[in-house]
Design a protein around this motif. Structure first.
Motif, mmCIF file in Angstrom:
data_model
loop_
_atom_site.group_PDB
_atom_site.id
_atom_site.type_symbol
_atom_site.label_atom_id
_atom_site.label_comp_id
_atom_site.label_asym_id
_atom_site.label_seq_id
_atom_site.Cartn_x
_atom_site.Cartn_y
_atom_site.Cartn_z
ATOM 1 N N GLU A 81 0.819 -1.224 0.000
ATOM 2 C CA GLU A 81 0.000 0.000 0.000
ATOM 3 C C GLU A 81 0.851 1.271 0.000
ATOM 4 O O GLU A 81 0.358 2.339 -0.345
ATOM 5 C CB GLU A 81 -0.943 0.006 1.198
ATOM 6 C CG GLU A 81 -2.028 -1.064 1.132
ATOM 7 C CD GLU A 81 -3.013 -0.865 -0.002
ATOM 8 O OE1 GLU A 81 -3.194 0.287 -0.478
ATOM 9 O OE2 GLU A 81 -3.628 -1.852 -0.432
ATOM 10 N N SER A 82 2.115 1.167 0.353
ATOM 11 C CA SER A 82 2.998 2.332 0.401
ATOM 12 C C SER A 82 3.525 2.677 -0.992
ATOM 13 O O SER A 82 3.799 1.789 -1.802
ATOM 14 C CB SER A 82 4.181 2.044 1.327
ATOM 15 O OG SER A 82 5.107 3.108 1.280
ATOM 16 N N ASP A 83 3.704 3.951 -1.262
ATOM 17 C CA ASP A 83 4.303 4.400 -2.519
ATOM 18 C C ASP A 83 5.824 4.464 -2.426
ATOM 19 O O ASP A 83 6.504 4.645 -3.437
ATOM 20 C CB ASP A 83 3.765 5.779 -2.921
ATOM 21 C CG ASP A 83 2.308 5.715 -3.347
ATOM 22 O OD1 ASP A 83 1.863 4.647 -3.803
ATOM 23 O OD2 ASP A 83 1.611 6.741 -3.217
ATOM 24 N N ALA A 84 6.350 4.320 -1.227
ATOM 25 C CA ALA A 84 7.796 4.369 -1.018
ATOM 26 C C ALA A 84 8.402 2.972 -1.127
ATOM 27 O O ALA A 84 7.774 1.983 -0.757
ATOM 28 C CB ALA A 84 8.102 4.951 0.355
ATOM 29 N N SER A 85 9.629 2.914 -1.633
ATOM 30 C CA SER A 85 10.312 1.625 -1.694
ATOM 31 C C SER A 85 10.713 1.201 -0.282
ATOM 32 O O SER A 85 10.812 2.023 0.631
ATOM 33 C CB SER A 85 11.531 1.687 -2.615
ATOM 34 O OG SER A 85 12.462 2.619 -2.122
ATOM 35 N N GLN A 86 10.929 -0.086 -0.127
ATOM 36 C CA GLN A 86 11.303 -0.683 1.158
ATOM 37 C C GLN A 86 12.611 -1.444 0.951
ATOM 38 O O GLN A 86 12.874 -1.931 -0.157
ATOM 39 C CB GLN A 86 10.182 -1.639 1.607
ATOM 40 C CG GLN A 86 10.467 -2.463 2.832
ATOM 41 C CD GLN A 86 10.572 -1.625 4.089
ATOM 42 O OE1 GLN A 86 9.867 -0.649 4.269
ATOM 43 N NE2 GLN A 86 11.491 -1.986 4.957
ATOM 44 N N SER A 87 13.416 -1.570 1.977
ATOM 45 C CA SER A 87 14.678 -2.310 1.879
ATOM 46 C C SER A 87 14.469 -3.774 2.256
ATOM 47 O O SER A 87 13.818 -4.080 3.262
ATOM 48 C CB SER A 87 15.730 -1.696 2.806
ATOM 49 O OG SER A 87 16.034 -0.384 2.391
ATOM 50 N N TYR A 88 15.046 -4.653 1.422
ATOM 51 C CA TYR A 88 14.941 -6.098 1.633
ATOM 52 C C TYR A 88 16.312 -6.732 1.452
ATOM 53 O O TYR A 88 17.204 -6.151 0.838
ATOM 54 C CB TYR A 88 13.969 -6.722 0.625
ATOM 55 C CG TYR A 88 12.567 -6.164 0.699
ATOM 56 C CD1 TYR A 88 11.656 -6.647 1.621
ATOM 57 C CD2 TYR A 88 12.157 -5.154 -0.167
ATOM 58 C CE1 TYR A 88 10.363 -6.136 1.690
ATOM 59 C CE2 TYR A 88 10.878 -4.638 -0.107
ATOM 60 C CZ TYR A 88 9.978 -5.142 0.827
ATOM 61 O OH TYR A 88 8.713 -4.618 0.890
ATOM 62 N N GLN A 89 16.448 -7.946 1.959
ATOM 63 C CA GLN A 89 17.668 -8.739 1.785
ATOM 64 C C GLN A 89 17.306 -10.177 1.465
ATOM 65 O O GLN A 89 16.341 -10.717 2.008
ATOM 66 C CB GLN A 89 18.510 -8.781 3.072
ATOM 67 C CG GLN A 89 19.304 -7.592 3.390
ATOM 68 C CD GLN A 89 20.166 -7.805 4.632
ATOM 69 O OE1 GLN A 89 19.891 -8.644 5.485
ATOM 70 N NE2 GLN A 89 21.219 -7.022 4.733
ATOM 71 N N ILE A 90 18.116 -10.778 0.598
ATOM 72 C CA ILE A 90 18.105 -12.219 0.413
ATOM 73 C C ILE A 90 19.440 -12.697 0.977
ATOM 74 O O ILE A 90 20.500 -12.236 0.547
ATOM 75 C CB ILE A 90 17.977 -12.609 -1.066
ATOM 76 C CG1 ILE A 90 16.657 -12.104 -1.647
ATOM 77 C CG2 ILE A 90 18.106 -14.127 -1.234
ATOM 78 C CD1 ILE A 90 16.547 -12.271 -3.152
ATOM 79 N N VAL A 91 19.381 -13.594 1.947
ATOM 80 C CA VAL A 91 20.590 -14.115 2.582
ATOM 81 C C VAL A 91 20.687 -15.603 2.273
ATOM 82 O O VAL A 91 19.818 -16.380 2.673
ATOM 83 C CB VAL A 91 20.573 -13.890 4.115
ATOM 84 C CG1 VAL A 91 21.867 -14.404 4.745
ATOM 85 C CG2 VAL A 91 20.353 -12.419 4.445
ATOM 86 N N LEU A 92 21.727 -15.980 1.526
ATOM 87 C CA LEU A 92 21.931 -17.381 1.189
ATOM 88 C C LEU A 92 22.641 -18.099 2.330
ATOM 89 O O LEU A 92 23.368 -17.483 3.110
ATOM 90 C CB LEU A 92 22.747 -17.504 -0.104
ATOM 91 C CG LEU A 92 22.176 -16.799 -1.326
ATOM 92 C CD1 LEU A 92 23.052 -17.068 -2.542
ATOM 93 C CD2 LEU A 92 20.735 -17.212 -1.588
ATOM 94 N N ALA A 93 22.444 -19.395 2.397
ATOM 95 C CA ALA A 93 22.994 -20.192 3.500
ATOM 96 C C ALA A 93 24.342 -20.791 3.124
ATOM 97 O O ALA A 93 24.561 -21.986 3.224
ATOM 98 C CB ALA A 93 22.011 -21.288 3.881
#
Length: 135
Positions: A81-93
């Motif tokens: 619902e937000s128009d702003a981007s969000q920070s995400y991470q993919i962390v491999l094992a």
């Protein structure tokens, strides 16, 4: 050289002070990077082949599928619902702990409610900017 299993890889979201793991994620796809090729072929190309210049890069998309939880659904719905981007991470094992950091917008957010299987939620993220893999 051995391959790397996806088990124990995690998807994280910035919570304002730290990255926190989204629980119940069962599949992570992406980032799916692409690049524009700019045709710069002259009227008499060598050998009759087109030539190209490298254009803009696009970090593409990433997607997750997760088992439904009320908390995760509400959290990602808020991001959607937000128009702003969000920070995400993919962390491999892996032993080097490969971490892909990015900012993204959720562009698709779907729930699947089958008759005789678990309820799942799919989210697709459009990445904005680069997705670096720190060395």
């Amino acid at each position: 050289m051995a391959g790397l299993a996806g088990m124990k890889s995690v998807f994280k979201r910035w919570s304002g002070s730290a990255f926190t793991t989204l629980s119940e994620v069962i599949t992570i796809t992406g980032p799916n990077k692409t690049r524009t090729a700019i045709d710069d072929t002259a009227l008499n190309p060598t050998g009759g082949y087109r030539t190209f210049l490298g254009g803009l890069r696009d970090a593409g998309t990433m997607a997750i599928t997760m088992n439904f939880t009320n908390a995760n659904y509400k959290l990602l719905e808020s991001d959607y619902e937000s128009d702003a981007s969000q920070s995400y991470q993919i962390v491999l094992a892996d032993t080097q702990t490969s971490i892909f950091d990015c900012d993204a917008l959720i562009t698709s957010f779907n729930m699947s409610i089958p008759l005789d299987d678990k309820i799942t939620v799919d989210a697709t993220f459009k990445i904005t900017g680069q997705v670096p893999l720190p060395s």
